[in-house]
Enzyme design. Sequence first.
Site, PDB file in Angstrom:
ATOM      1  N   ARG A 164       9.226 -14.798  -1.336  1.00  0.00           N
ATOM      2  CA  ARG A 164       8.569 -13.595  -1.625  1.00  0.00           C
ATOM      3  C   ARG A 164       7.749 -12.983  -0.133  1.00  0.00           C
ATOM      4  NH1 ARG A 164      11.326 -14.275  -4.705  1.00  0.00           N
ATOM      5  NH2 ARG A 164      11.134 -14.205  -7.097  1.00  0.00           N
ATOM      6  N   SER A 237       6.429  -9.641 -11.961  1.00  0.00           N
ATOM      7  CA  SER A 237       5.299 -10.949 -11.933  1.00  0.00           C
ATOM      8  C   SER A 237       4.318 -10.345 -10.849  1.00  0.00           C
ATOM      9  CB  SER A 237       6.100 -11.926 -11.118  1.00  0.00           C
ATOM     10  OG  SER A 237       7.411 -12.317 -11.812  1.00  0.00           O
ATOM     11  N   GLU A 333       1.352 -11.584  -5.939  1.00  0.00           N
ATOM     12  CA  GLU A 333       2.449 -11.088  -5.386  1.00  0.00           C
ATOM     13  C   GLU A 333       2.299  -9.380  -5.019  1.00  0.00           C
ATOM     14  OE1 GLU A 333       6.125 -12.407  -7.081  1.00  0.00           O
ATOM     15  OE2 GLU A 333       7.160 -10.289  -7.178  1.00  0.00           O
TER      16      GLU A 333
END
Length: 337
Positions: A164, A237, A333
């Site tokens: 990520r 998420s 995130e």
Amino acid sequence: MRIEENKSLKLYNSFGCNEISRYFAAVKSVDALLEAIAWSKEKIIPYYILGAGSNILFTKPFEGLVIKIEIVGILKTNETASEVFLNVGAGENWHHFVSYCIQKGWGGIENLSLIPGTVGASPIQNIGAYGVEVQETIESVTAIDTQSNQPITFNNLACKFSYRSSLFKEENNRYLITAVAFILKKQPQLRTEYGSIKETLREKGIKNPSLVAISNAIIQIRSSKLPDPKVLGNAGSFFKNPTLTTIDFEKLKTLFPQMIAYPISDDLYKIAAGWLIENCGWKGIRKGKVGCYEKQTLVLVNYDNASGNEILDFSEEIIQSVLKKFEIRLEREVIVL
Ligand SMILES: Cc1cc2nc3c(=O)[nH]c(=O)nc-3n(C[C@H](O)[C@H](O)[C@H](O)COP(=O)(O)OP(=O)(O)OC[C@H]3O[C@@H](n4cnc5c(N)ncnc54)[C@H](O)[C@@H]3O)c2cc1C
């Protein structure tokens, strides 16, 4: 290039937060992008690059120029017996691009079906799902370097991809991505091991899945688990899965034997953030206008016109409760602005 003033960003972020940008411009070419940057520099105001707004939480008005990237186009630049080389405009819709490749029989990104957003944002957090990360198919990324105002192309290694993250996320806002080059396979190795892909294919009676079958299975799984941002504001998420050393993981595992985790190297484990949050009692919990989605605790949802700050405060409560119980600090995130 048309500059709009006092533009609501409600329709431009998947959380549906109603913050205002002082100025707003949608750019359809690299020239228009350069023009927009020059305009904001001349006015001495900040600018912010926006794709589809599906990984952003706006918490305050933006006193500058939001530049929405709408540079489109999918161009085949080369082809061999086994591979296809494509150059794709940063503003192309990601799922549209995936569907286009699947229709042509080119594999490598089918497991990333239905991820919201643009092609240009895909390298930034190295989007991933169902055992695949976009870095596996990216040949290079072309961007404008805002320090020199010149185009620059990074090969795969130079993009510094990781879980990520990438160079582009680390160097926040320095590189404005205009195009991404991909290499896709004509006889791809299909990846069905992850999650419930196999089970879904079996239920459909599919023994030798095609790219289309895999994509359809993933679309079915995602649609059953994740809220549609058009119906319920969210950004997928909200937190990253934290990483622990094997020693720390084993200590924690003795206290919480049910903990969900998987090894990512000889000395590191990735812990399922959703499991940590659920085990702090957050499953399906709603506070005011914000909550944890009942089918996927890792996804925070905007039930009723919540502000970005309400969502941020809710996420902070989750971070604190996970920290207290597991001594793990969750990292967001989603990008908070
Ligand atoms: C329902 C849902 C499910 C999701 N599932 C997944 C998933 O499975 N896997 C996953 O990895 N992500 C997932 N996401 C997150 C999101 O889809 C990705 O992060 C996506 O890449 C964001 O694209 P975007 O165009 O919306 O980027 P934005 O949200 O607009 O921008 C994200 C960041 O990238 C920057 N940026 C955008 N475009 C450019 C550009 N051209 N040049 C430079 N900087 C740029 C922005 O400034 C910002 O910092 C999900 C989101 C939602 C809403």
